[in-house]
Every structure is written in C-alpha cells, then in structure tokens.
Design a protein around this motif. Sequence first.
Motif, PDB file in Angstrom:
ATOM      1  N   LEU A  76      -2.750  -2.812  -5.578  1.00  0.00           N
ATOM      2  CA  LEU A  76      -3.901  -1.921  -5.469  1.00  0.00           C
ATOM      3  C   LEU A  76      -4.827  -2.064  -6.677  1.00  0.00           C
ATOM      4  O   LEU A  76      -4.380  -2.085  -7.826  1.00  0.00           O
ATOM      5  CB  LEU A  76      -3.433  -0.480  -5.331  1.00  0.00           C
ATOM      6  CG  LEU A  76      -2.722  -0.169  -4.011  1.00  0.00           C
ATOM      7  CD1 LEU A  76      -1.928   1.117  -4.106  1.00  0.00           C
ATOM      8  CD2 LEU A  76      -3.720  -0.108  -2.858  1.00  0.00           C
TER       9      LEU A  76
ATOM     10  N   GLN B  84      -5.612  -7.234  -3.461  1.00  0.00           N
ATOM     11  CA  GLN B  84      -5.194  -6.007  -2.789  1.00  0.00           C
ATOM     12  C   GLN B  84      -4.963  -6.242  -1.297  1.00  0.00           C
ATOM     13  O   GLN B  84      -5.735  -6.905  -0.619  1.00  0.00           O
ATOM     14  CB  GLN B  84      -6.264  -4.931  -2.978  1.00  0.00           C
ATOM     15  CG  GLN B  84      -6.007  -3.639  -2.205  1.00  0.00           C
ATOM     16  CD  GLN B  84      -7.026  -2.561  -2.503  1.00  0.00           C
ATOM     17  OE1 GLN B  84      -7.004  -1.970  -3.572  1.00  0.00           O
ATOM     18  NE2 GLN B  84      -7.930  -2.293  -1.569  1.00  0.00           N
TER      19      GLN B  84
ATOM     20  N   ALA C 259      -8.049   3.816  -1.326  1.00  0.00           N
ATOM     21  CA  ALA C 259      -8.247   2.566  -0.591  1.00  0.00           C
ATOM     22  C   ALA C 259      -8.265   2.803   0.916  1.00  0.00           C
ATOM     23  O   ALA C 259      -9.016   2.148   1.651  1.00  0.00           O
ATOM     24  CB  ALA C 259      -7.154   1.568  -0.956  1.00  0.00           C
ATOM     25  N   HIS C 260      -7.433   3.746   1.383  1.00  0.00           N
ATOM     26  CA  HIS C 260      -7.383   4.045   2.813  1.00  0.00           C
ATOM     27  C   HIS C 260      -8.345   5.176   3.203  1.00  0.00           C
ATOM     28  O   HIS C 260      -8.467   5.484   4.404  1.00  0.00           O
ATOM     29  CB  HIS C 260      -5.962   4.439   3.217  1.00  0.00           C
ATOM     30  CG  HIS C 260      -5.023   3.286   3.365  1.00  0.00           C
ATOM     31  ND1 HIS C 260      -5.105   2.401   4.417  1.00  0.00           N
ATOM     32  CD2 HIS C 260      -3.981   2.870   2.599  1.00  0.00           C
ATOM     33  CE1 HIS C 260      -4.143   1.489   4.308  1.00  0.00           C
ATOM     34  NE2 HIS C 260      -3.447   1.751   3.215  1.00  0.00           N
TER      35      HIS C 260
ATOM     36  N   LEU D  54      -3.728  -4.106   2.375  1.00  0.00           N
ATOM     37  CA  LEU D  54      -3.572  -2.797   2.993  1.00  0.00           C
ATOM     38  C   LEU D  54      -3.117  -2.942   4.437  1.00  0.00           C
ATOM     39  O   LEU D  54      -3.515  -3.879   5.135  1.00  0.00           O
ATOM     40  CB  LEU D  54      -4.905  -2.027   2.978  1.00  0.00           C
ATOM     41  CG  LEU D  54      -5.561  -1.749   1.622  1.00  0.00           C
ATOM     42  CD1 LEU D  54      -6.937  -1.143   1.831  1.00  0.00           C
ATOM     43  CD2 LEU D  54      -4.692  -0.827   0.774  1.00  0.00           C
TER      44      LEU D  54
ATOM     45  N   ASP E  66       3.987  -2.401  -4.694  1.00  0.00           N
ATOM     46  CA  ASP E  66       3.410  -1.725  -3.544  1.00  0.00           C
ATOM     47  C   ASP E  66       3.825  -0.269  -3.515  1.00  0.00           C
ATOM     48  O   ASP E  66       4.738   0.160  -4.219  1.00  0.00           O
ATOM     49  CB  ASP E  66       3.771  -2.441  -2.241  1.00  0.00           C
ATOM     50  CG  ASP E  66       5.272  -2.466  -1.957  1.00  0.00           C
ATOM     51  OD1 ASP E  66       6.060  -2.353  -2.910  1.00  0.00           O
ATOM     52  OD2 ASP E  66       5.654  -2.613  -0.782  1.00  0.00           O
TER      53      ASP E  66
ATOM     54  N   GLY F  81       0.017  -0.097   0.768  1.00  0.00           N
ATOM     55  CA  GLY F  81      -0.867  -0.917  -0.060  1.00  0.00           C
ATOM     56  C   GLY F  81      -0.091  -1.655  -1.125  1.00  0.00           C
ATOM     57  O   GLY F  81       0.892  -1.149  -1.672  1.00  0.00           O
TER      58      GLY F  81
ATOM     59  N   TRP G  76       0.698   4.495   5.705  1.00  0.00           N
ATOM     60  CA  TRP G  76      -0.413   3.836   5.017  1.00  0.00           C
ATOM     61  C   TRP G  76       0.199   3.081   3.840  1.00  0.00           C
ATOM     62  O   TRP G  76       0.794   3.697   2.946  1.00  0.00           O
ATOM     63  CB  TRP G  76      -1.423   4.859   4.506  1.00  0.00           C
ATOM     64  CG  TRP G  76      -2.195   5.573   5.573  1.00  0.00           C
ATOM     65  CD1 TRP G  76      -3.448   5.286   6.032  1.00  0.00           C
ATOM     66  CD2 TRP G  76      -1.775   6.740   6.297  1.00  0.00           C
ATOM     67  NE1 TRP G  76      -3.831   6.182   6.995  1.00  0.00           N
ATOM     68  CE2 TRP G  76      -2.821   7.083   7.179  1.00  0.00           C
ATOM     69  CE3 TRP G  76      -0.611   7.516   6.299  1.00  0.00           C
ATOM     70  CZ2 TRP G  76      -2.748   8.170   8.041  1.00  0.00           C
ATOM     71  CZ3 TRP G  76      -0.528   8.593   7.163  1.00  0.00           C
ATOM     72  CH2 TRP G  76      -1.592   8.917   8.024  1.00  0.00           C
TER      73      TRP G  76
ATOM     74  N   TYR H 149       3.571   3.311  -0.567  1.00  0.00           N
ATOM     75  CA  TYR H 149       3.112   3.721   0.759  1.00  0.00           C
ATOM     76  C   TYR H 149       3.286   5.219   0.955  1.00  0.00           C
ATOM     77  O   TYR H 149       4.089   5.879   0.290  1.00  0.00           O
ATOM     78  CB  TYR H 149       3.825   2.946   1.875  1.00  0.00           C
ATOM     79  CG  TYR H 149       5.340   2.913   1.822  1.00  0.00           C
ATOM     80  CD1 TYR H 149       6.118   3.845   2.508  1.00  0.00           C
ATOM     81  CD2 TYR H 149       6.000   1.907   1.115  1.00  0.00           C
ATOM     82  CE1 TYR H 149       7.496   3.792   2.487  1.00  0.00           C
ATOM     83  CE2 TYR H 149       7.379   1.850   1.084  1.00  0.00           C
ATOM     84  CZ  TYR H 149       8.127   2.786   1.774  1.00  0.00           C
ATOM     85  OH  TYR H 149       9.501   2.738   1.748  1.00  0.00           O
TER      86      TYR H 149
ATOM     87  N   LEU I 221      -3.979   4.302  -3.677  1.00  0.00           N
ATOM     88  CA  LEU I 221      -3.632   4.100  -2.268  1.00  0.00           C
ATOM     89  C   LEU I 221      -4.469   4.992  -1.355  1.00  0.00           C
ATOM     90  O   LEU I 221      -5.053   4.520  -0.374  1.00  0.00           O
ATOM     91  CB  LEU I 221      -2.145   4.394  -2.051  1.00  0.00           C
ATOM     92  CG  LEU I 221      -1.648   4.296  -0.613  1.00  0.00           C
ATOM     93  CD1 LEU I 221      -1.596   2.850  -0.152  1.00  0.00           C
ATOM     94  CD2 LEU I 221      -0.272   4.963  -0.463  1.00  0.00           C
TER      95      LEU I 221
END
Length: 255
Positions: free
Chosen positions: A207, A212, A149-150, A214, A242, A204, A202, A244, A146
């Motif tokens: 993932l 995926q 990815a962010h 987001l 998921d 996701g 945030w 977060y 996560l």
Amino acid sequence: MIDLHLIGIGTGNADHLTAEAVRVMNEADLILLPRKGSAKSDLVDLRRTICAQVLHRPVRIIEFDMPVRDASMPYMQAVDEWHDAIAAAWRERIATHLPNGGSLALLVWGDPSLYDSSLRISDRLKAAGVETTVHVVPGITSIQALTAAHAIPLNPLAGSVTITTGRMLRKHGWPAGADTVVVMLDSGCAFEAIESAGIEIWWGAYLGMPQQALERGTLTQAAPGIAARRADLRARHGWIMDVYLMRKELADGSR
C-alpha cells in the motif's frame, strides 16, 4: 541522555509523512536504518529514499543488519529473544555514534503504536541502563492506507471493529461479536480458514508504493484470486506486506 524519536512513516510513500515527522528527522543527530536481508531490500531502499527526499540538512544515517527471529522456537519465546537482539543492536550503535548522548530517530513502518514493537524494544534500552527519553511521532497505518485505497469507511454504521493477526484468526476464527475484522501480519491467507458465507473482503498489498495491489469482493469469490495474486507478487518481489478488512453483512442487510 538519548532522545529517542520513533517516527511513524506510513507505508513507504514520502507523501504520508507528517510535517512533525519531517521536522524531527531534520533535527536528529542520528537516524538508524535497519537492513532486513536482500529479499526485503526494497524496505531499506524506501527508507533511504524518504531520507533523501525530506532531509534538508546533513544528518548522520547509519544502517545496521536487523537480527532475524528464530522460526524454530516457540513463537513468544522467539519474539522475546528477537527483541533482546534488536535492543542490543540499537545499544551498540548508540555507544558507537552517540557516546555523549543526543537525538536518535528510527523510522517505523506504519505507526509505532499498532502491531509494532519499537516501543517495547525501547523499554529494553532503559532496562539495560541506557538513559532514554522516548518520543513518538504518529504515522499513517496500513489500515488507513487500505481503507483510503478502497474508499471505504473502517467501521459499519454504529458497528464494531476488531484488529487482529493472521495467526490469531487462524487459531481462533472470527472474533466473537465483531462486525468488521482487520487482519495484519498474515503470513499466509488466514482468511481461508474461516467460514466465508456473508463476508466481504477488501485486500491490499504494498500500500502506498508504486506496486500497490488491491482486490475486493465476497470472500467466497475473491479468496482464491487473492491467494493466487499474493503468491505471484511474493515470488516476483521476494517479500510481501499486505493487510485486509473483512465485514459481515449486518442484520439489516448493510455492510
């Protein structure tokens, strides 16, 4: 003697496997793959794909139907009985396919140490008289996937992080003293149950997988869109995984 290897495989992307994970899979005498029903067929398909991609020698692969937790029972009792049933399923396959002992590998989503019960279930094997030595191969967690990815750090500068579940967040609210809260195993948008002012999220799903998804933003603005997108994805795929991260604005205005 059963050499039981609990191998963290990350979030379904074969590129997330460590070299140690690949080596241990190839050295195994048997790999067990759980089937979790047609709604979650993607999960066993991903494990099959990982095996096909990384195994370079013949290794026996046996699939078994994962027992289902009884949702009508009190939570802790249901989980305890569910773990007993999973351990019994492991014992049955060991007795059938490794009667004289050997190396057994189980592919664990994420990492065996974080909100996963494979280590507790392995204790039940020992309690039932199965001579077992447990080895853990760490894997990339959904939390790492996560934040990657962010492209954000897990913690604020010199700040704390609390990892919890959706059930606990809904029951107890924002953990006392926490700057950052990571929520796992949330069956239904527990972030809607907390005061949203001053919090950024945030989020996701799936993932590391091709599908995926987001989302990020202030909790006040992003929560309705996340809830709607989550419901749509769950309906489309039949399941969702998921996670977060939420962060409070600190006194100096940083996050």
